[in-house]
Design an enzyme around this catalytic site. Sequence first.
Site, PDB file in Angstrom:
ATOM      1  N   GLU A 168       0.834  -1.217   0.000  1.00  0.00           N
ATOM      2  CA  GLU A 168       0.000   0.000   0.000  1.00  0.00           C
ATOM      3  C   GLU A 168       0.867   1.265   0.000  1.00  0.00           C
ATOM      4  OE1 GLU A 168      -2.970  -0.341  -0.684  1.00  0.00           O
ATOM      5  OE2 GLU A 168      -3.712  -2.209   0.182  1.00  0.00           O
ATOM      6  N   HIS A 223      -2.280   1.757   8.526  1.00  0.00           N
ATOM      7  CA  HIS A 223      -3.440   1.063   7.960  1.00  0.00           C
ATOM      8  C   HIS A 223      -3.597  -0.262   8.691  1.00  0.00           C
ATOM      9  CE1 HIS A 223      -6.110  -1.092   5.320  1.00  0.00           C
ATOM     10  NE2 HIS A 223      -5.176  -1.951   4.973  1.00  0.00           N
ATOM     11  N   HIS A 263      -6.840  -3.545   9.768  1.00  0.00           N
ATOM     12  CA  HIS A 263      -8.165  -4.111   9.502  1.00  0.00           C
ATOM     13  C   HIS A 263      -8.974  -4.147  10.793  1.00  0.00           C
ATOM     14  CE1 HIS A 263      -6.057  -6.349   5.925  1.00  0.00           C
ATOM     15  NE2 HIS A 263      -6.130  -5.047   5.740  1.00  0.00           N
ATOM     16  N   GLU A 279     -16.101  10.845  24.367  1.00  0.00           N
ATOM     17  CA  GLU A 279     -14.938  11.629  23.961  1.00  0.00           C
ATOM     18  C   GLU A 279     -14.602  11.579  22.470  1.00  0.00           C
ATOM     19  OE1 GLU A 279     -11.881  10.991  26.941  1.00  0.00           O
ATOM     20  OE2 GLU A 279     -13.081  12.208  28.310  1.00  0.00           O
ATOM     21  N   HIS A 335     -12.896  -3.386   4.312  1.00  0.00           N
ATOM     22  CA  HIS A 335     -11.453  -3.655   4.300  1.00  0.00           C
ATOM     23  C   HIS A 335     -10.773  -3.178   5.590  1.00  0.00           C
ATOM     24  CE1 HIS A 335      -7.433  -3.667   1.898  1.00  0.00           C
ATOM     25  NE2 HIS A 335      -7.184  -3.619   3.197  1.00  0.00           N
TER      26      HIS A 335
HETATM   27  O1  2HA Z   1      -1.775  -6.924   3.043  1.00  0.00           O
HETATM   28  O2  2HA Z   1      -3.503  -4.712   4.452  1.00  0.00           O
HETATM   29  O3  2HA Z   1      -4.348  -3.598   2.233  1.00  0.00           O
HETATM   30  C1  2HA Z   1      -1.608  -5.661   3.518  1.00  0.00           C
HETATM   31  C2  2HA Z   1      -2.885  -4.945   3.453  1.00  0.00           C
HETATM   32  C3  2HA Z   1      -3.345  -4.529   2.136  1.00  0.00           C
HETATM   33 ZN    ZN Z   2      -5.424  -3.879   4.196  1.00  0.00          ZN
END
Ligand code: 2HA
Ligand code: ZN
Length: 277
Positions: A122, A145, A147, A175, A216
């Site tokens: 990413e 990033h 999940h 909050e 995602h």
């Molecule tokens: O595999 O999270 O979005 C890594 C990720 C791709």
């Molecule tokens: Zn991801």
Amino acid sequence: MSTIEKAAKALEIPFIREMSEITQHMWRNGWDERNGGNVSYLLDEQEVAQYFDLNAVLRWIEPAFPVSELAGRYFIVTGSGKYFKNVLDDPAGNLGLVRISQDGTRIELLWGLENEAKPTSELASHFMSHIERLKVDPNHRVVIHNHATHVLAMTFIHDLDEAKFTRTLWEMCTECIVVFPDGIGIIPWMVPGSSEIGRATAEKMREYHAVIWPQHGIFGTGTSMDEAFGLIETIEKAAQIYMLVAHHEIKQRITEQQLIDLAAAFGVTPRPGILSR
Ligand code: 2HA
Ligand code: ZN
């Protein structure tokens, strides 16, 4: 040197320790199954120079697109396909310290990404988000990033309108409005790993610190690891409360007046268009 000794030595370097610990926390939270998630952390040259020879480039990596806006900048990033679970035991195999070349067309590897590993899949979303956040906040440093489980769940059952989604999150924990008065950006579902999703994410980053990828995960940003992680934690907590209460009769809730009172008490300005006044 054994792998254990090598890891211990790497973990003496503050930014390697921060990356290794944050990825471990996220994995333990269940937000980064398998190779899910990626982190990039913008570093100062002086910070890097304390521990590394800035002239010792191990190899060059081609970015998918030139990033002249980030020329000469240093980042520590997670590796493509690497498991957050494993970073703490083997930082050099799972993380990389890189510099963007002066013309922005090459990534210079200074440490890590052993065995020809590549930076995160990413990278487009990370680099483009750094570029946009730096325009609005010169102190910006971190893009995370992951999940986050309940955020992801919530994108199945809640309207994906940004104002409605933000309003619901603000109502879930007292909050929240103080932590993210600018609200949450949401992009449409897109194929991950592409420059297109990077552009769409970064466009939202002009206005938001956090952007949700439906079904995602989430991108969170901040001026430090604590700030970016704390933002995601807070959003995830609110989403968890939503998922816990959504199918129950609500007997009392945080009212609009209470949200207004909170914003006033903590001196934040809620994004216009979310509250009705
Ligand atoms: O595999 O999270 O979005 C890594 C990720 C791709
Ligand atoms: Zn991801």
